[in-house]
Design an enzyme around this catalytic site. Structure first.
Site, PDB file in Angstrom:
ATOM      1  CB  SER A 261     -33.010 -14.650 -27.430  1.00  0.00           C
ATOM      2  OG  SER A 261     -34.340 -14.188 -27.213  1.00  0.00           O
ATOM      3  CE  LYS A 262     -27.900 -13.446 -21.696  1.00  0.00           C
ATOM      4  NZ  LYS A 262     -27.018 -12.435 -21.075  1.00  0.00           N
ATOM      5  NE  ARG A 263     -36.950 -11.690 -28.239  1.00  0.00           N
ATOM      6  CZ  ARG A 263     -38.055 -12.095 -28.853  1.00  0.00           C
ATOM      7  NH1 ARG A 263     -39.186 -12.166 -28.191  1.00  0.00           N
ATOM      8  NH2 ARG A 263     -38.031 -12.442 -30.128  1.00  0.00           N
TER       9      ARG A 263
END
Length: 485
Positions: A261-263
């Protein structure tokens, strides 16, 4: 070379010596993310390793979500990564007539059919499947009806999928994978408005582009079993539609094992270039090692990658994205990068347009700056002291270092340095050490206030390198600003 795929209707083998052709086919609905970049890299390397061609297809059939900025971002990112493609990029939306032509050919030869199921009938079928807790697999009652074409009623064109037996794919990464034909459905080839679906367009485009190897994420493995009946149907109709060689690559997960994911770092390639200051060769190297290996080799040049890459080295398990490893790898590439190239990249990150003289100074500073840098941001931040205006604005740590007895030491340093005939690191070091000895203090007790006076910070490259880079006039001026005579 000879390539083979196996299926229940027999093994199909392409002609020995057939040129390898791979493709990367992104949808331009957003940036080029890390997973897509790795897929492109693997396709590029496989083609180059085998002396073949690497093609680019923009799958822009979703006109509502496809955008020109996204297309531009994909092309720019691929070029930045050094992944050049052969010929012009193909735009799938421009080929809709060809896709429809194939579907109609399949209808004419009994491999597809017009389906007049209404929205209400499909909803009822879906509700029945949900009640039985089964996936919806459409077997339309129209598949075996010899009905005349009725253009007054809306219809879709469906594939007449096989219902008996099974299909086995000898995937170059996943191994032998079998799916029962009963698990497949009569997928839609043309929508009611006559536009082609993704499943049809991909098959037709791959064939027309001469793609021999389909290397993509393993989330597309089920699609291969749905697309093969289209290929087989067209091969039966006109011949010359061989099965491609499939290689479905495991997806990339985050460092915690969860879906990327973006994290974790699932952002666009441009973010790594612009916001994080990564070098393209470092990102290429890192992506290469995400799911592929060559012994214990970690630093792999582009030449080595082309020489060594093959699908046998791709693992079956998902790889884990680790930003710290990427950062460390990028630092290693920074340290061996050409100084003039780094200076040019850093110049673009300064908040002013440097003069030719300042660019030359940047180039000379790289040898001192890059051993401490993990990325271009570090280099730009480290080089900032070179262009600061006098008197320097001190940060908190630097202010503490030039207080107390420090100004008196700085006055001694100023006198000793001003007396030097030669302004080189050896002479500078001798002079600074002599001041420390005469003052009865350790070198660090002299070097720290000197560093603060010269840079406005507590940390910097080696102090003698700083003095040499700034030059006599600027160095003495900065020292004078902080000393008490």
């Amino acid at each position: 070379m000879t390539e083979t795929t196996a299926a229940t209707d027999g093994t199909r083998t392409t002609t020995p010596g057939t040129e390898v052709v791979t493709r990367f086919a992104p949808s331009p609905t957003g940036f080029l993310h890390i997973g897509g970049a790795r897929t492109a890299l693997f396709n590029w390397l496989y083609a180059r390793h085998h002396g073949g061609r690497f093609l680019l297809r923009i799958e822009d059939t979703d006109r509502a979500r496809s955008t020109q900025p996204a297309i531009d971002a994909i092309l720019t990112s691929l070029r930045w990564l050094g992944l050049d493609w052969d010929g012009d990029e193909v735009y799938q939306s421009a080929r809709a007539d060809r896709h429809a032509e194939v579907a109609h050919r399949m209808v004419e030869h009994g491999h597809a059919y017009r389906c007049y199921l209404t929205t209400e009938e499909l909803a009822a079928m879906r509700a029945e499947a949900e009640a039985a807790k089964k996936p919806l697999r459409v077997r339309s009652p129209w598949r075996d009806k010899a009905a005349e074409a009725d253009d007054s009623r809306p219809f879709v064109v469906r594939l007449k999928a096989p219902t008996d037996g099974a299909v086995t794919i000898e995937d170059r990464v996943q191994g032998s994978v079998t799916v029962q034909n009963a698990e497949l459905d009569d997928l839609v080839l043309l929508r009611s408005d006559g536009t082609p679906t993704y499943m049809l367009a991909v098959v037709v485009d791959d064939h027309d582009m001469g793609v021999t190897h389909v290397i993509r994420g393993d989330d597309h493995l089920n699609n291969a079993f749905r697309q093969l009946p289209i290929i087989r149907a067209m091969d039966a109709i006109e011949g010359g539609w061989p099965d491609p060689v499939y290689a479905h690559i495991p997806l990339i997960h985050g460092s915690d094992g969860a879906k990327l994911s973006k994290r974790h770092g699932a952002v666009g390639v441009e973010y790594y270039r612009d916001e994080l200051g990564m070098l393209p060769e470092a990102l290429d190297n890192y992506l290469l090692r995400l799911g592929w290996g060559h012994g214990d080799d970690e630093i792999i040049s582009r030449t080595q990658a082309v020489e060594w890459f093959d699908l046998a080295g791709v693992g079956k398990s998902p790889s884990r994205f680790d930003f710290k490893k990427l950062e460390n790898l990028n630092g290693q590439y920074i340290r061996v990068a050409d100084d003039e190239r780094l200076a040019t990249l850093v110049a673009d990150r300064l908040d002013f347009v440097p003069t030719d003289e300042q660019r030359e100074l940047l180039g000379r500073s790289m040898a001192s700056l890059k051993p401490r840098a993990a990325d271009l941001l570090d280099l730009a931040n480290g080089a900032a002291f070179l262009f600061r205006k006098r008197p320097l604005e001190m940060d908190r740590d630097a202010t503490a270092l030039v207080s107390g007895e420090a100004p008196k030491l700085l006055a001694r340093l100023h006198a000793a340095l001003d007396a030097l005939e030669s302004w080189d690191t050896e002479s500078l070091e001798t002079a600074v050490r002599q001041v420390a000895d005469d003052a009865g203090v350790k070198l660090g007790q002299v070097a720290q206030p000197l560093r603060a006076a010269l840079t406005g910070r507590k940390t910097s490259p080696g102090i003698f390198d700083v003095l040499e880079l700034l030059g006599r006039e600027e160095s003495l001026g900065r020292i004078a600003d902080q000393m008490i005579v």
